[in-house]
Design an enzyme around this catalytic site. Structure first.
Site, PDB file in Angstrom:
ATOM      1  N   CYS A  37       5.271  -8.180  -3.414  1.00  0.00           N
ATOM      2  CA  CYS A  37       4.098  -8.790  -2.772  1.00  0.00           C
ATOM      3  C   CYS A  37       2.951  -9.023  -3.747  1.00  0.00           C
ATOM      4  CB  CYS A  37       3.618  -7.906  -1.625  1.00  0.00           C
ATOM      5  SG  CYS A  37       3.088  -6.264  -2.182  1.00  0.00           S
ATOM      6  N   ASP A  39       0.866  -6.738  -4.821  1.00  0.00           N
ATOM      7  CA  ASP A  39      -0.232  -5.781  -4.665  1.00  0.00           C
ATOM      8  C   ASP A  39      -0.210  -4.774  -5.810  1.00  0.00           C
ATOM      9  OD1 ASP A  39      -0.674  -7.168  -2.417  1.00  0.00           O
ATOM     10  OD2 ASP A  39      -0.386  -5.517  -1.011  1.00  0.00           O
ATOM     11  N   CYS A  62      -3.108  -5.603   0.280  1.00  0.00           N
ATOM     12  CA  CYS A  62      -3.218  -5.894   1.708  1.00  0.00           C
ATOM     13  C   CYS A  62      -4.029  -4.804   2.420  1.00  0.00           C
ATOM     14  CB  CYS A  62      -1.827  -6.001   2.326  1.00  0.00           C
ATOM     15  SG  CYS A  62      -0.974  -4.412   2.409  1.00  0.00           S
ATOM     16  N   CYS A 106       3.858  -0.029   2.130  1.00  0.00           N
ATOM     17  CA  CYS A 106       2.569  -0.133   1.427  1.00  0.00           C
ATOM     18  C   CYS A 106       2.082   1.237   0.963  1.00  0.00           C
ATOM     19  CB  CYS A 106       1.515  -0.786   2.318  1.00  0.00           C
ATOM     20  SG  CYS A 106       2.020  -2.395   2.971  1.00  0.00           S
TER      21      CYS A 106
HETATM   22 FE1  FES Z   1       2.304  -5.193  -0.584  1.00  0.00          FE
HETATM   23 FE2  FES Z   1       1.151  -4.040   1.478  1.00  0.00          FE
HETATM   24  S1  FES Z   1       2.179  -5.938   1.447  1.00  0.00           S
HETATM   25  S2  FES Z   1       1.479  -3.221  -0.481  1.00  0.00           S
END
Ligand code: FES
Length: 131
Positions: A37, A39, A62, A106
């Site tokens: 993602c 992050d 997120c 996450c």
């Molecule tokens: Fe990547 Fe939450 S969607 S850590």
């Protein structure tokens, strides 16, 4: 436990994250990113007598990543580094009152970045003793 929605605790930590910011005099710094993602989290710790005295974080992520990172700093602060190493994704999710199933991953960021910060702190202590 909520399966589909964010709990009030998650929303509160997302809106008002605890311990946010860079720490210029950290004893350890750990980073972890999720390639899926994008992050990315950095955790900073200040350690004395093997206890996490202070902790902070910076994140690009997120809402769940922000809330879980905030919560793990609360869980780790004041703990010995040994106890902090044992904090799990489940501990973080439980402390937040649950997370939607597709957001549970996450909580990996905080656990991995915290363990990495502790390892960095341990490495720096060994290195400094050798100099
Ligand atoms: Fe990547 Fe939450 S969607 S850590």
């Amino acid at each position: 436990m909520h399966d589909q929605f964010y709990t009030d605790t998650v929303i509160e930590h997302f809106k008002y994250p605890r311990n946010i910011g860079r720490m210029s005099d950290a004893d350890g710094e750990g980073m972890y990113g999720d390639p899926g993602c994008g992050d990315f989290l950095t955790i900073y710790i200040k350690v004395a007598n093997k206890v996490i005295q202070d902790i902070s974080f910076l994140i690009f992520g997120c809402a769940a990543a922000i809330a879980t990172s905030s919560m793990i700093t609360e869980l780790a602060k004041g703990k010995t580094i040994e106890a902090a190493m044992k904090i799990t994704e489940d501990d973080v999710v439980k402390a937040l009152g649950g997370l939607p199933e597709d957001k549970k991953h996450c909580s990996n960021l905080g656990v991995k970045a915290l363990r990495s910060a502790i390892e960095d702190c341990n490495y720096r202590k060994v290195r400094d003793n050798m100099e």
